[in-house]
Design an enzyme around this catalytic site. Structure first.
Site, PDB file in Angstrom:
ATOM      1  CE  LYS A   1      26.290  35.477  60.430  1.00 50.33           C
ATOM      2  NZ  LYS A   1      26.880  35.251  61.644  1.00 50.33           N
TER       3      LYS A   1
ATOM      4  CE1 TYR B   1      24.520  35.468  49.694  1.00 45.45           C
ATOM      5  CE2 TYR B   1      25.075  32.861  49.663  1.00 45.45           C
ATOM      6  CZ  TYR B   1      25.302  34.417  49.892  1.00 45.45           C
ATOM      7  OH  TYR B   1      26.777  34.671  50.075  1.00 45.45           O
TER       8      TYR B   1
ATOM      9  CB  ILE C   1      23.064  27.968  54.443  1.00 43.47           C
ATOM     10  CG1 ILE C   1      23.934  26.836  54.106  1.00 43.47           C
ATOM     11  CG2 ILE C   1      21.749  27.477  55.209  1.00 43.47           C
ATOM     12  CD1 ILE C   1      24.355  26.157  54.898  1.00 43.47           C
ATOM     13  CB  CYS C   2      25.758  32.956  53.767  1.00 39.94           C
ATOM     14  SG  CYS C   2      27.426  33.903  53.300  1.00 39.94           S
ATOM     15  CG  LEU C   3      27.695  27.189  53.091  1.00 40.32           C
ATOM     16  CD1 LEU C   3      27.471  25.970  52.444  1.00 40.32           C
ATOM     17  CD2 LEU C   3      27.905  26.945  54.620  1.00 40.32           C
TER      18      LEU C   3
END
Length: 174
Positions: free
Chosen positions: A111, A113, A118-120
């Site tokens: 989760k 990149y 952070i993946c949001l």
């Protein structure tokens, strides 16, 4: 705000909404936006401290307010896990949310990149787009980073991907 827990709703309603639609290339309007960002961050930080829920320190690292750095932490099993935090304000801000980076966790979870961003995209970006320009940095931390830490840090700790600083010091001494 349907489906949100009461503490998130309460926190969100206490963070001032921003009004100026300006990005880093907009001169005086950006300066006004930056003042609103600071007011919202101060309000959010003060609220967290008064609720004994202090979990980050952040400041702009350049006079233009386009680069931000600091630390954030999460308490799991009564141990505090601290991480470096950084992000740049995109040129298309506030239409585009900042990409929050935790460089120490780069490559430790799916989760995230490259570079520790952070993946949001699934949960936070649509909310940001719907609330542009009213949301700012404080909202990104409250609705983006905080839930991400709550979801990911326990998994990373329990799987051994993240170790507490005391455990790292003990293994280094051995």
């Amino acid at each position: 705000m349907e489906g949100w827990d009461t503490s998130t709703k309460s926190a969100l309603t206490k963070i001032p909404l921003l009004t100026t639609r300006a990005g880093p290339r907009d001169g005086a309007a950006w300066t006004q936006r930056l003042k609103e960002e600071y007011r919202a961050l101060i309000a959010y930080t003060s609220m967290n401290k008064s609720n004994d829920n202090d979990w980050f320190r952040i400041s702009a690292t350049n006079p233009e307010g386009t680069r931000w750095e600091g630390t954030c932490w999460y308490v799991h099993n009564l141990r505090r896990y601290e991480f470096q935090l950084q992000f740049d304000i995109p040129v298309t801000y506030p239409a585009t949310a900042p990409e929050i980076e935790l460089p120490q966790l780069d490559g430790k979870t799916h989760k995230m990149y490259r570079g520790g961003k952070i993946c949001l995209t699934v949960h936070f970006k649509p909310l940001w787009a719907k609330n542009c320009p009213r949301f700012g940095i404080a909202h990104a931390l409250c609705l983006g980073l905080a839930p991400w830490l709550a979801a990911e840090v326990p998994i990373l700790v329990d799987s051994g991907m993240v170790k507490h600083k005391d455990d790292e010091a003990t293994s280094a001494e051995s």
